[in-house]
Design a protein around this motif. Structure first.
Motif, mmCIF file in Angstrom:
data_model
loop_
_atom_site.group_PDB
_atom_site.id
_atom_site.type_symbol
_atom_site.label_atom_id
_atom_site.label_comp_id
_atom_site.label_asym_id
_atom_site.label_seq_id
_atom_site.Cartn_x
_atom_site.Cartn_y
_atom_site.Cartn_z
ATOM 1 N N LYS A 142 -0.384 11.469 -2.710
ATOM 2 C CA LYS A 142 -1.066 11.870 -1.471
ATOM 3 C C LYS A 142 -0.120 12.605 -0.540
ATOM 4 N N GLY B 75 -10.627 3.879 -5.402
ATOM 5 C CA GLY B 75 -10.172 2.507 -5.234
ATOM 6 C C GLY B 75 -8.990 2.487 -4.299
ATOM 7 N N MET B 76 -8.471 1.307 -4.040
ATOM 8 C CA MET B 76 -7.311 1.190 -3.145
ATOM 9 C C MET B 76 -6.535 -0.060 -3.517
ATOM 10 N N THR B 77 -5.315 -0.149 -3.041
ATOM 11 C CA THR B 77 -4.488 -1.312 -3.341
ATOM 12 C C THR B 77 -5.251 -2.588 -3.004
ATOM 13 N N ASP C 195 -11.758 3.949 5.159
ATOM 14 C CA ASP C 195 -12.351 5.214 4.705
ATOM 15 C C ASP C 195 -13.745 5.376 5.309
ATOM 16 N N GLY D 262 -12.112 8.358 -10.061
ATOM 17 C CA GLY D 262 -12.459 7.044 -9.521
ATOM 18 C C GLY D 262 -11.971 6.866 -8.103
ATOM 19 N N THR E 227 0.859 -1.193 0.000
ATOM 20 C CA THR E 227 0.000 0.000 0.000
ATOM 21 C C THR E 227 0.894 1.242 0.000
ATOM 22 N N SER E 228 0.290 2.403 -0.193
ATOM 23 C CA SER E 228 1.087 3.615 -0.388
ATOM 24 C C SER E 228 1.818 4.099 0.869
ATOM 25 N N GLY E 229 1.421 3.597 2.029
ATOM 26 C CA GLY E 229 2.082 4.047 3.248
ATOM 27 C C GLY E 229 1.693 5.479 3.620
ATOM 28 N N THR E 230 0.438 5.852 3.352
ATOM 29 C CA THR E 230 -0.023 7.200 3.701
ATOM 30 C C THR E 230 -0.303 7.292 5.201
ATOM 31 N N THR E 231 -0.777 6.201 5.775
ATOM 32 C CA THR E 231 -1.161 6.255 7.196
ATOM 33 C C THR E 231 -0.217 5.457 8.089
ATOM 34 N N ARG F 247 -10.634 9.769 5.971
ATOM 35 C CA ARG F 247 -10.077 8.498 6.420
ATOM 36 C C ARG F 247 -10.294 8.376 7.922
ATOM 37 N N GLY G 99 -7.865 7.972 -7.181
ATOM 38 C CA GLY G 99 -6.979 7.361 -6.201
ATOM 39 C C GLY G 99 -6.623 8.266 -5.041
ATOM 40 N N ALA G 100 -7.018 9.522 -5.131
ATOM 41 C CA ALA G 100 -6.801 10.468 -4.031
ATOM 42 C C ALA G 100 -7.906 11.501 -4.146
ATOM 43 N N ALA G 101 -8.102 12.250 -3.064
ATOM 44 C CA ALA G 101 -9.201 13.216 -3.073
ATOM 45 C C ALA G 101 -9.028 14.204 -4.228
ATOM 46 N N LEU H 241 -17.083 10.237 -0.140
ATOM 47 C CA LEU H 241 -16.033 9.963 0.845
ATOM 48 C C LEU H 241 -15.927 11.159 1.776
HETATM 49 P P1 ATP Z 1 -1.857 3.138 3.420
HETATM 50 O O1 ATP Z 1 -3.000 2.173 3.343
HETATM 51 O O2 ATP Z 1 -0.535 2.452 3.405
HETATM 52 O O3 ATP Z 1 -1.974 4.134 4.512
HETATM 53 P P2 ATP Z 1 -3.069 4.396 1.117
HETATM 54 O O4 ATP Z 1 -4.364 4.002 1.727
HETATM 55 O O5 ATP Z 1 -2.915 5.818 0.696
HETATM 56 O O6 ATP Z 1 -1.850 4.018 2.072
HETATM 57 P P3 ATP Z 1 -3.581 3.246 -1.455
HETATM 58 O O7 ATP Z 1 -4.134 1.876 -1.414
HETATM 59 O O8 ATP Z 1 -2.688 3.629 -2.565
HETATM 60 O O9 ATP Z 1 -2.772 3.468 -0.118
HETATM 61 O O10 ATP Z 1 -4.728 4.320 -1.458
HETATM 62 C C1 ATP Z 1 -6.097 4.031 -1.236
HETATM 63 C C2 ATP Z 1 -6.743 5.142 -0.471
HETATM 64 O O11 ATP Z 1 -6.715 6.383 -1.222
HETATM 65 C C3 ATP Z 1 -8.217 4.916 -0.215
HETATM 66 O O12 ATP Z 1 -8.430 4.048 0.888
HETATM 67 C C4 ATP Z 1 -8.711 6.349 0.020
HETATM 68 O O13 ATP Z 1 -8.437 6.776 1.350
HETATM 69 C C5 ATP Z 1 -7.860 7.164 -0.920
HETATM 70 N N1 ATP Z 1 -8.613 7.428 -2.177
HETATM 71 C C6 ATP Z 1 -8.658 6.674 -3.268
HETATM 72 N N2 ATP Z 1 -9.458 7.207 -4.212
HETATM 73 C C7 ATP Z 1 -9.957 8.345 -3.694
HETATM 74 C C8 ATP Z 1 -10.852 9.365 -4.158
HETATM 75 N N3 ATP Z 1 -11.371 9.332 -5.370
HETATM 76 N N4 ATP Z 1 -11.121 10.382 -3.310
HETATM 77 C C9 ATP Z 1 -10.583 10.425 -2.073
HETATM 78 N N5 ATP Z 1 -9.726 9.516 -1.577
HETATM 79 C C10 ATP Z 1 -9.420 8.482 -2.365
#
Ligand code: ATP
Ligand code: MG
Length: 528
Positions: free
Chosen positions: A516, A328-330, A409, A326, A172-176, A424, A303-305, A421
């Motif tokens: 992100k 989605g997530m890993t 989420d 769109g 996963t992206s390692g955001t959290t 998080r 994939g991000a806000a 959404l």
């Molecule tokens: P980690 O799980 O390691 O903290 P991450 O959740 O950022 O990192 P990814 O799987 O790349 O890793 O990202 C998925 C997350 O990105 C989703 O769970 C959501 O929080 C966010 N996301 C994806 N698409 C959107 C969107 N369209 N709008 C807002 N947030 C989004």
């Protein structure tokens, strides 16, 4: 999808039918499908016959975007090994953490990633193959091109795989926090690729501009791959989808809006899909109006806000293409919700319509399902969802419940199946008992004409527990002060949500490879 292949070998092999057609364009190199598969066969042969990689053993990839990344991926999954795409933006510590966590037996990497991981490879009992010209004397490190040359013409060995066998551990992206290894079966990925294809077809069909272009004659699909290959969007929506479907893929080593505009015009790119911040970079670039973007047919960011400004800019700038976003997530492998065409403008705050393959539930803090329409933690059920996290029994217990998977989420579904959404779960700020979702304040700030980027972080407070704080980067040349920001927000938000601490940054805010903002980094810079 009943017609989807059961294994990655079958999925990848579908690309062989495209023969001499052009597949990859990368810097000065051009590769046909046949040339691509010649390399896949040679490397696959070597993995089995020289490295004795057995079914289920992990082989990691750590490279910036390049054709060798794709060759390695296709070879690894085709011989029944487990592919582990690593974040090539990672530091030595981050790469080593994932290599060790996955228990990789072999690493296929570029010279820069070898430099970072080399000190640890021996202790991890991991051998390496490195790309590029190099004079390596270490026996445990092979050269990618030499291996291809020495094994050219050899057949790709066959390993019996079942649909439910493990095919991939993608981090996963390692955001959290630390990235988590998301374990997918062959079936999870094959179904996800078909779901991406389904989305692409439905989106095109729902957009009159797209239909017009598709039937205009001479239409040749071509994707600009500008996002990293080690995440779902680059790996599936660009690489695997195009490999299977016989579409040209133009690869960028790293993101640059100037280069993207040049490539769009030179290679007649039809599809550009990236994270919202990159799409904004492109649309705000001074050369956008003078560049030939007439070939573009689909433009998207997900994939991000998506800041509200994103939708306005994207719809007003390149009017010849259809646009979309769109969610989605890993862990979901596939798109969970997507939004294009009229819906994109008609429900500007939504992340899209729930995918037909995905079932939806929201749950309260005790894990109890909430009634339809209520906001809570989003749980999803889908054939594409990962099986589990690698080496994380506690997280597996918490995040998986039968076929349901927690997303982390918070959100809700409206009566027309549109996903909203809210934020998080881990980002939630509780100010004296009041819940504050940073995403709401960030969306407001993004509409301020003088603000380029904004992030809300939790600031510890003796009396209230925590309060929101804002880190803001003004647009180039814009002047902005704390009072302006506070009075701007006070017209839009309840008083308790207005950040008392505001930091103005002249630097871009730190982002990970998924685009992100890394809030932990901001906390370290401004609070710790
Ligand atoms: P980690 O799980 O390691 O903290 P991450 O959740 O950022 O990192 P990814 O799987 O790349 O890793 O990202 C998925 C997350 O990105 C989703 O769970 C959501 O929080 C966010 N996301 C994806 N698409 C959107 C969107 N369209 N709008 C807002 N947030 C989004
Ligand atoms: Mg996550």
């Amino acid at each position: 999808y009943k017609n989807a292949p059961a294994t990655m070998r079958e999925l990848v092999d579908a690309g062989r039918a495209h023969g001499e057609q052009e597949f990859l364009v990368y810097q000065q190199k051009r590769l046909s499908f046949t040339q691509f598969f010649d390399k896949v066969d040679a490397l696959g042969h070597y993995l089995i016959n020289n490295k004795a990689i057995a079914k289920g053993e992990r082989v990691a990839i750590a490279m910036r975007n390049c054709p060798e990344w794709m060759v390695a991926y296709a070879a690894i999954v085709s011989v029944g090994a487990v592919v582990v795409p690593l974040n090539s933006w990672g530091s030595a510590d981050e790469l080593s953490y994932c290599l060790k966590d996955a228990g990789a037996k072999l690493l296929i990497c570029d010279p820069a990633r070898l430099q970072l991981t080399k000190p640890l490879l021996k202790s991890l009992n991991c051998q390496a193959i490195v790309t590029g010209d190099n004079s390596n004397t270490d026996e445990s490190i092979g050269n990618f091109d030499d291996i291809i040359t020495q094994n050219r013409g050899k057949a790709l060995p066959t390993t019996a795989c079942a649909a439910n066998d493990i095919a991939q551990i993608m981090y996963t992206s390692g955001t959290t926090g630390r990235p988590k290894g998301a374990v997918s079966s062959h079936k999870n990925i094959c179904q996800a690729i078909y779901s991406f294809e389904f989305h692409a077809i439905c989106s095109a069909m729902a957009n009159p501009k797209a239909i017009e272009k598709m039937f205009a004659g001479g239409f040749a699909p071509c994707t600009l791959l500008s996002v990293p290959l080690f995440h779902v969007s680059g790996c599936y929506a660009a690489f695997l989808l195009n490999l299977r479907g016989g579409r040209k893929t133009v690869m960028m080593y790293k993101w640059s809006p100037e280069e993207a505009l040049e490539l769009i015009s030179k290679e007649r790119v039809t599809i550009f899909s990236a994270v919202p911040s990159m799409v904004m970079d492109l649309l705000r670039h001074p050369d956008v109006d003078s560049s030939d973007t007439s070939s573009l047919f689909s433009l998207g960011g997900g994939g991000a806000a998506c800041p509200p400004a994103f939708k306005e800019t994207i719809s007003n700038t390149l009017s010849s293409s259809y646009v979309g976003t769109g969610y989605g997530m890993t862990e979901s492998n596939a798109i969970c919700a997507s939004c294009t065409g009229d819906a994109f403008m008609y429900k500007p705050d939504s992340a899209g319509i729930l995918s037909p393959l995905v079932e939806w539930q929201t749950r309260d803090e005790q894990g109890q399902p909430l009634p339809a329409g209520a906001s809570g933690e989003i749980w999803l059920k889908s054939v594409c969802n990962i099986k589990q996290y690698w080496n994380k029994p506690d997280a597996n217990n918490i995040n998986f419940d039968g076929n349901w998977m927690a997303t982390g989420d918070i959100g809700y579904l409206d009566e027309e199946n549109f996903v909203y959404l809210v934020g998080r779960a881990k980002d939630l700020i509780i100010r004296g008992g009041e819940n504050i979702y940073p995403a709401e304040i960030e969306a407001c700030l993004s509409l301020h004409p003088s603000i380029s980027e904004a992030a809300i972080i939790a600031v510890p407070d003796e009396r209230l527990g925590e309060v929101p704080g804002a880190v803001i980067k003004p647009r180039d040349g814009a002047e902005i002060c704390h009072d302006d920001i506070k009075s701007y927000l006070s017209n839009k938000l309840a008083a308790y949500k207005i950040p008392q601490n505001i930091w103005i940054s002249s630097q871009d805010l730190p982002r990970n490879a998924s685009g992100k903002i890394l809030k932990s980094e901001l906390v370290r810079q401004y609070i710790d």
